[in-house]
Scaffold this active site. Structure first.
Site, short mmCIF file in Angstrom:
data_model
loop_
_atom_site.label_atom_id
_atom_site.label_comp_id
_atom_site.label_asym_id
_atom_site.label_seq_id
_atom_site.Cartn_x
_atom_site.Cartn_y
_atom_site.Cartn_z
N TYR A 135 1.01 -13.75 -0.13
CA TYR A 135 1.42 -13.32 -1.63
C TYR A 135 2.80 -12.45 -1.44
O TYR A 135 2.68 -11.57 -0.32
CB TYR A 135 0.39 -12.70 -2.48
CG TYR A 135 -0.27 -11.48 -1.84
CD1 TYR A 135 0.09 -10.25 -1.81
CD2 TYR A 135 -1.67 -11.80 -1.28
CE1 TYR A 135 -0.64 -9.21 -1.51
CE2 TYR A 135 -2.48 -10.83 -0.63
CZ TYR A 135 -1.88 -9.35 -0.73
OH TYR A 135 -2.66 -8.27 -0.44
N ASP A 163 -14.02 4.41 0.90
CA ASP A 163 -14.44 3.92 2.06
C ASP A 163 -15.53 4.78 2.87
O ASP A 163 -16.30 4.64 3.53
CB ASP A 163 -13.32 3.55 3.12
CG ASP A 163 -12.60 2.19 2.87
OD1 ASP A 163 -13.30 1.61 1.81
OD2 ASP A 163 -11.52 1.76 3.40
N ARG A 174 0.79 -1.15 -0.08
CA ARG A 174 -0.20 0.12 0.03
C ARG A 174 0.80 1.28 0.00
O ARG A 174 0.63 2.32 -0.74
CB ARG A 174 -0.96 0.01 1.12
CG ARG A 174 -1.82 1.09 1.29
CD ARG A 174 -2.75 1.13 2.42
NE ARG A 174 -3.62 2.26 2.63
CZ ARG A 174 -3.43 3.61 2.96
NH1 ARG A 174 -2.24 3.76 3.59
NH2 ARG A 174 -4.46 4.40 2.86
#
Length: 408
Positions: free
Chosen positions: A209, A287, A106
């Site tokens: 991952y 969000d 991120r």
């Protein structure tokens, strides 16, 4: 409506806020981003950018930067928890040709967007904590230090506890889902490939991952429980609690869990999609408008979609009010459908006996007989392109595709 020289204030320097800032600036607007943190720092961990998000980054001129920054996903692999035995493997190169899915830290995506926004002339003001917002034709942002600011348009990209959403909708109490999640990163000591690995266990699952140059592994571990943890990424937990909760997970899962020395824990809450997304010259996105659980890996991707549609709707409208109304009309039903899909998805990885064994056999059979169909089952999410209102552009082939979902 011409956006040139319009003064726009965006609250929140997250993925959606920075993408919107860049898109507005590319249309000639004067954009200021308010961020309450003291710096745009390495917050959070891994996220997945699927083709619908890649389409927006491509339109913003950042697709190549993304490709240099993050590993491209090659496969999605579902495994049983006890020994890590493979249940289903879906090869994305074979069954989703030309569709790129990326594993991104991120912080790397935030830095990519922030750098591009600043180069485009966007002003990012740090240590700007918003206290409240007054709606109107020219909204007023009241800061905690007593200062005020605003502009021709104010956009709330300020996340789960959005002041902008509260100004438009009031405060709604979220519902605890009965699930908590741990998030951590560890070194990729065993050269794990660019695949999303999901270890499925009774009442819990673990997804992993690689990130960056594949030197890191992202870990997200979800457990069903009656007690709950606070929302947010910043509640630190003892790694031994994580290992105790996932005792019995073997294979690569056990190896990765054994490496964890720092971990964050948060409760997963279901927030309703906002009923009102705009009033006057105030709007919300990401969000703030439609918080989603992480089980479709779509939080960041929906925010990117919002950013593009918001700017496009205003650019093509005659008035601000008409543009914001068009923005909500184009986004509401899609985001609500994705949020509902994410809410109902986690149980698939949490089956207990006697249901788990036959369910895994069905997955194995589906992988052998109809792998392409399994890859395409969520194409309505991953194949959507808001920059062209069509299937996401491909590099090699116009076919469709989207994998079995994994956790963000």
């Amino acid at each position: 409506m011409r956006l040139t020289d319009r003064k726009i204030t965006i609250i929140g320097a997250g993925i959606g806020g920075l993408a919107a800032a860049l898109a507005f600036s590319q249309q000639g607007a004067e954009v200021t981003v308010l961020e309450q943190a003291e710096a745009i720092t390495e917050v959070g961990a891994g996220i997945q950018i699927s083709p619908n998000g890649v389409a927006v980054l491509r339109a913003l001129g950042l697709a190549d930067d993304l490709a240099w920054t993050a590993p491209r996903a090659r496969a999605v692999v579902l495994r049983s928890h006890r020994r890590g035995r493979e249940v289903l493997r879906l090869d994305l190169d074979q069954y989703a040709p030309g569709r790129n899915f990326y594993f991104v830290h991120r912080a790397d995506l935030i830095n990519l967007l922030a750098d591009a926004a600043r180069r485009s002339g966007v002003k990012v003001r740090l240590l700007q904590k918003v206290d409240r917002i007054s709606c109107g034709a020219r909204p007023v942002v009241h800061l905690a230090n007593g200062a005020q600011c605003g502009g021709d348009l104010v956009i709330g990209a300020d996340g789960l506890h959005s002041k902008a959403r509260a100004a438009l909708n009031g405060v709604a109490k979220p519902r605890f889902t009965g699930q908590v999640a741990w998030r951590a990163t560890v070194a990729n000591l065993h050269n794990h490939p660019a695949e999303a690995q999901v270890f499925m266990g009774p009442g819990r699952h673990l997804a992993t991952y690689p990130l960056r140059d594949s030197s890191l592994m992202n870990i997200v571990a979800v457990q069903e429980r009656k007690t709950w943890a606070d929302e947010g990424w910043h509640q630190q937990d003892d790694p031994e609690n994580l290992r105790a909760a996932f005792q019995g997970f073997g294979g690569a899962a056990a190896e990765l869990l054994g490496q964890v020395d720092q971990v964050a824990l948060w409760g997963l809450f279901r927030h309703p999609v906002a009923e009102v997304w705009h009033k006057g010259a105030l709007a919300i996105m990401g969000d703030a408008a439609h918080p989603t659980l992480p089980f479709m890996a779509q939080g960041a991707n929906l925010a990117l979609e919002d950013a593009w549609v918001l700017v496009d709707a205003l650019r093509t409208a005659k008035t601000t009010e008409a543009g914001l109304a068009a923005y909500q009309a184009r986004r509401h039903d899609r985001t609500a459908r994705v949020v509902d899909a994410a809410t109902g998805n986690a149980w698939k990885y949490h089956l207990r006996q006697p249901l788990a064994w036959p369910a895994h056999q069905i997955l194995r059979l589906g992988g052998r007989l109809a792998p392409q169909r399994m890859v395409q089952q969520f194409d309505w999410i991953y194949g959507h392109d808001v920059t062209g209102d069509s299937a996401a552009p491909t590099e090699n082939d116009p076919g469709t595709g989207g994998p079995v979902t994994t956790l963000a």
